[in-house]
Design a protein around this motif. Structure first.
Motif, mmCIF file in Angstrom:
data_model
loop_
_atom_site.group_PDB
_atom_site.id
_atom_site.type_symbol
_atom_site.label_atom_id
_atom_site.label_comp_id
_atom_site.label_asym_id
_atom_site.label_seq_id
_atom_site.Cartn_x
_atom_site.Cartn_y
_atom_site.Cartn_z
ATOM 1 N N ASP A 139 9.170 15.362 -22.511
ATOM 2 C CA ASP A 139 8.648 14.203 -23.730
ATOM 3 C C ASP A 139 9.941 14.163 -25.024
ATOM 4 O OD1 ASP A 139 5.753 14.291 -22.527
ATOM 5 O OD2 ASP A 139 5.640 15.547 -24.639
ATOM 6 N N ALA A 198 11.027 10.027 -25.257
ATOM 7 C CA ALA A 198 11.149 9.472 -26.484
ATOM 8 C C ALA A 198 12.478 9.444 -26.895
ATOM 9 C CB ALA A 198 10.418 10.379 -27.464
ATOM 10 N N VAL A 214 8.681 5.421 -27.181
ATOM 11 C CA VAL A 214 8.451 6.431 -27.928
ATOM 12 C C VAL A 214 6.848 6.170 -28.376
ATOM 13 C CG1 VAL A 214 8.528 6.093 -30.826
ATOM 14 C CG2 VAL A 214 10.534 5.625 -29.093
ATOM 15 N N VAL A 241 4.559 8.442 -26.140
ATOM 16 C CA VAL A 241 4.884 9.846 -26.316
ATOM 17 C C VAL A 241 4.113 10.531 -27.712
ATOM 18 C CG1 VAL A 241 7.148 11.506 -26.960
ATOM 19 C CG2 VAL A 241 7.270 10.287 -25.259
#
Lengths: 306, 388, 318
Positions: A94, A98, C293, C296
């Motif tokens: 993750d 990100a 982003v 997530v």
């Protein structure tokens, strides 16, 4: 030949300390928060852009540098608060996803704000020009200054980490996070501080290279991969490792580029040596990393292999 | 046409996709330039130059012109796909681009295979000038070697004996050093190829300092050139003559500023060339974009003029590709560089000059012609081209 | 029960792909086929990566190297006068197996972040090797003289045939991967992911299983490389740039790891986003990044995770 060797050693060391400034923050964030930050390279780039803007606004290198450093600290705090804070508890995957996204966002954002044409930062008069070394060889004063500043930063970090209470907490945090938080330390604040500090160092590195490299949107990427190589070679979480790794990578990369073909020419014909030298030189750093990880799966100064 | 067996043809007939006939009342041009990354400034010049010409002429060939701009990102693989998209999806009549030779190598096949015209306003590789020349491919700039040959001839005339050669490790880089060596027969102390996109030249500058050559010749377009020139000054090497092509020009001077003053280059044009059309162009470009145009903008402007002249000659009828091709070959337009004609390989025959970086009275930087090196010069590969 | 749900997703995706030629015909947009073929190729690559990433928890940050190996197999064989796609696939797979055995054996000595970085290092080596290999075009890459031939016919010159071939390969490889994952081998791999010590205690040495999975994964990804080379008729080292490796990870995670069909969905979604966003703005990467982003932060587990949570909500409401 020895003169050239000395000159290249200086160049290698200069690249090394620059890499160290970037890798130091990366390795701390990695080691203490177990956090993969692919966006660390763009902070270096943002530092350079902010520096370029301040230099244009104020017209003074020193004033611009003085403004860039706190600006990057604030930038780091802001990023930590908005995005990174939510990612500490997540899996590495993750985090990769990100921060990869963040790389795209910040790179494009920079392009929108500053345009895609490279910017330049004028060199301060105090540090421009070159000094004679030996014989006809000269070396730019500014690069020497980078070397000195980088070494001083390394020393400062070393003192900070080995001699102060914050450093003790950091070391403790790197080896056992749960224990530190159990002892009543505000881990959230510690993390935010480390992160902002790392951002500041990377931004500082970007700011001081701005006068020798043009400031462009691609500058963060090449450096990011090298910084990762550095911290993996040195062992994740180890400042000492990052320092040794950075110097090693800087020197190997620089030496490989200039002496690879020369050495090869001794054992084969010039044309083939040139070709092979060009093939091998950019691979050298990665071969070094693979070899070190083969011998020591946790890097030179790594404590554990998980 | 590709061979295809009957069965397959029948199979495909059920899903065959017929392209819409091109609308007669307009011309569609795809511009492919590098508009991002360290070399974006070059692509922006090309795009601006072309669009300025279209705006000034109010279209192309007296028809409204639709211009589709795409960014090749200086990545050949991206460019190959986008070129395919331009000809297959956008159905453009002409593709104008690119800046970089490696991109040209990638987009040449998809565009010419589709039967469209490809006009390069900058890249001019040796293979397409010689054995691989193509009836649908035109170049309004030069053959890659030529500006480097100019510098070779200059180095030869100055009697240099030891020259240090440096270029990025890609096709145009190799072409450049070969071009230089074709007209320079003196000694070469070292030939260095750097990775494309390298920005820190400390290792190479150290080598130059150690060798102390009579002169340095290099080819470093875009951001690479900005950095190299600045670092060259900083390393205290300014006493060694710095010869280059596409390294010190209007695209890099805004970044190099004083560091480049006096540095020499080879080119087919400079903003102060004594051609009335060129003077008007430079003034219009500066007014529109606030920057001094370089050869990239000039060549793209000429590419637009070339398309315009050809379309006028065929009366806007693009259905006959052979007639359109002959009209392009005629090149009946007033080039900004004065004399201009196509050789048999569709590469230009033109003059080449030695230029020098200067600072203008208004504080802007540009290159200025020092002397003419070659007149009506054709590339050496044209003989290998089978087209007449 | 869950496995069946995933198969359903895959079936839907395959059906969607099969409808693309019809759609392209209806919309008079032959370029849809080209996009769909690229999607298929990346779906194969992402599925290959999912095998090690999802089932083995081995985050390979160097899978782009296998794309390059497959693509360069096509280039090199064509230079030698071999045009058959079957031989291209075989050569690509063979080269990928050799590369994967060598690098995998070294990489699997490390764990976690170190594994991520060492796989990156190996792919960078491969990248720089081809960058400086000037006979094959070096950094610039080179156009292929033509597409591969199928049984001696140049059928693949037609985009439609290439599309069907890619779809056939994807379905075939999906079935293969599904069989692998469902087998005893697959269960050992998952076991090693969850608890390596326990696996060792009950008599399985994870290393051999992980290496085998890594090799199979590399071989599958190289098939995608062969397809991509044919689609673009152009091969360059850019195919093995570390950014590509990152994009492959993005695809797998976007769709949800360890589900195979998720990797396919992720590849489709990523390329679809790229296509549509690029149509709106030249700064499409900004929005793509924000999307990543956002996924997530607000939708962990990717699209499949999202679907699962929605299902759960609906289920709890009943």
């Amino acid at each position: 030949m020895t003169n050239l060797f000395l000159l290249q050693l200086l160049n290698g060391a200069q690249l090394g300390v620059l890499l160290f400034l970037i890798a130091a923050g990366l390795t701390l964030i990695f080691g203490i928060m177990d956090f993969i930050n692919l966006a660390h390279g763009v902070l270096y780039m943002v530092g350079a852009y902010v520096m370029a803007s301040f230099a244009m606004l104020t017209g003074s290198f020193w004033l611009a540098l003085g403004l860039t450093v706190p600006a990057m600290l604030i930038c780091g705090l802001l990023l930590e608060f908005t995005v990174f804070r939510a990612l500490y508890a997540r899996s590495h995957l993750d985090q990769v996803l990100a921060t990869f996204g963040l790389v795209l966002v910040i790179s494009e954002g920079v392009k929108i704000l500053w345009g895609s044409a490279p910017l330049t930062v004028p060199m301060p008069d105090l540090l421009s020009g070159s000094v004679g070394l030996i014989g006809p060889l000269k070396y730019p004063v500014y690069r020497l200054a980078i070397l000195v500043v980088g070494l001083a930063s390394a020393l400062g970090l070393y003192v900070l980490i080995t001699q102060t209470r914050i450093g003790m907490l950091l070391r403790a945090g790197a080896s056992n996070r749960e224990m530190v938080s159990a002892l009543g330390v505000n881990v959230g604040r510690l993390f935010a501080m480390v992160f902002a500090f790392g951002a500041m160092l990377a931004g500082f590195a970007g700011a001081i290279v701005a006068p020798i490299l043009s400031v462009d949107t691609g500058m963060g990427e090449s450096v990011l991969i090298l910084a990762f190589v550095v911290i993996v070679i040195g062992g994740i979480g180890s400042i000492r490792g990052a320092f040794m790794g950075a110097l090693l990578v800087g020197v190997v990369d620089t030496m490989g580029r200039s002496f690879g073909p020369i050495v090869l020419r001794m054992i084969m014909e010039p044309a083939a040596a040139g070709q092979l030298g060009r093939t091998l030189a950019p691979m050298l750093v990665y071969i070094l990393m693979a070899a070190i990880l083969f011998a020591r799966p946790a890097g030179l100064f790594g404590r554990r292999a998980e | 046409m590709k061979r295809m067996s009957f069965v397959i043809a029948a199979l495909l007939a059920s899903t065959s996709i017929s392209a819409l006939p091109a609308l007669a009342e307009g011309v569609k041009v795809g511009l492919m330039f590098t508009l991002s990354g360290p070399a974006a400034a070059l692509g922006e010049q090309g795009r601006n130059g072309f669009q300025l010409a279209v705006a000034q002429m109010g279209g192309l060939g007296g028809m409204p012109a639709e211009v589709v701009v795409v960014d090749d990102e200086q990545k050949p693989d991206v460019a190959a796909n986008k070129a395919r998209e331009l000809v297959e999806r956008d159905n453009v009549d002409f593709v104008v681009g690119p800046i970089f030779s490696n991109i040209l190598m990638a987009i040449h096949k998809p565009v010419t295979d589709a039967g469209k015209f490809l006009i390069s306003p900058n890249a001019g590789t040796s293979n397409f000038a010689g054995a691989d020349c193509n009836p649908n491919f035109f170049v309004t700039s030069y053959q890659n070697d030529q500006s480097h040959q100019v510098m070779g001839a200059y180095a030869q005339s100055q009697g240099f004996q030891n020259v240090f050669l440096m270029a990025p490790n890609y096709q145009a880089g190799k072409d450049s050093l070969n071009g230089f060596k074709r007209s320079y027969t003196g000694g070469v102390v070292a030939e260095v190829f750097t990775p494309l996109g390298q920005l820190d030249f400390s290792a190479e500058l150290a080598q130059i300092a150690a060798y102390q050559p009579d002169a340095v010749f290099t080819f470093m377009p875009g951001g690479m050139g900005v950095n190299l020139v600045k670092q060259y000054r900083q390393a205290g090497l300014e006493n060694i003559p710095f010869l280059s092509a596409f390294t010190v020009d209007e695209s890099t001077l805004p970044g190099q500023k004083d560091a480049a003053l006096g540095f020499l280059a080879g080119a087919n044009w400079a903003p102060d060339i004594d051609v009335p059309e060129s003077k008007a162009f430079v003034a219009a470009y500066e007014a529109a974009y606030g920057a001094v145009p370089g050869s990239y903008a000039m060549q793209a402007y000429d590419a637009a003029q070339l398309i315009d002249s050809a379309l006028r000659k065929v009366g806007g009828d693009m259905s006959n590709a052979d007639a359109l091709r002959s009209a392009l070959e005629a090149a009946e337009f007033k080039s900004l560089r004065g004399k201009f004609a196509f050789g048999n390989n569709h590469y230009p025959i033109q003059n080449f000059y030695l230029t020098q970086a200067i600072k203008r009275d208004d504080g802007k930087y540009q290159t200025s012609i020092v002397q003419t090196i070659f007149e009506d010069y054709q590339d050496t590969y044209a003989a290998d081209c089978k087209m007449k | 029960m869950r496995l069946m749900g995933r198969d359903l997703v895959a079936l839907l995706l395959f059906a969607g792909f099969a409808a693309v030629p019809l759609l392209a015909n209806l919309l008079q947009d032959p370029f849809l086929l080209v996009i769909a073929t690229r999607m298929l190729a990346f779906a194969i690559a992402a599925m290959g990566l999912d095998l090690v990433l999802g089932y083995g928890a081995l985050v390979s940050f160097g899978h782009a190297a296998y794309l390059g190996i497959g693509a360069y197999a096509v280039t090199i064989l064509m230079r030698l006068g071999v045009y058959d796609i079957g031989l291209h696939l075989l050569a690509g797979i063979a080269a990928a197996v050799v590369f994967a055995v060598g690098t995998g054996a070294v990489s699997l000595r490390t764990r976690g972040v170190y594994f991520i970085m060492i796989t990156l290092a190996f792919s960078q080596m491969a990248y720089f090797f081809f960058v400086s290999f000037s006979a094959l075009g070096g950094d610039d890459g080179a156009s292929l003289p033509q597409r591969s031939t199928l049984f001696g016919h140049d059928l693949l010159e037609n985009d439609l045939w290439l599309f069907w071939l890619a779809l056939g390969l994807l379905i075939g490889l999906f079935l293969v991967c599904r069989a692998i994952v469902g087998s005893r081998f697959g269960r050992v791999l998952c076991g090693a992911r969850e608890n390596p010590q326990r696996m060792q205690a009950i008599g399985f040495v994870p290393f051999g299983y992980q290496l085998t999975a890594y090799v199979i994964s590399g071989a599958i990804t190289s098939i995608a490389g062969v397809l991509l080379a044919n689609q673009a008729e152009f091969v360059s080292p850019a195919l093995m740039n570390w950014h590509r490796s990152g994009e492959l990870i993005v695809m797998v995670v976007l769709g949800g790891i360890g589900t195979l069909s998720g990797a396919i969905a992720g590849a489709v979604l990523a390329l679809l986003l790229e296509e549509t966003l690029a149509g709106f703005t030249q700064y499409w990467k900004l929005w793509f990044g924000l999307f990543l982003v956002g996924i997530v932060l607000f939708a962990p587990g990717g699209v499949q995770g999202l679907v699962a949570r929605i299902k759960l909500q609906i289920g709890s409401r009943r």
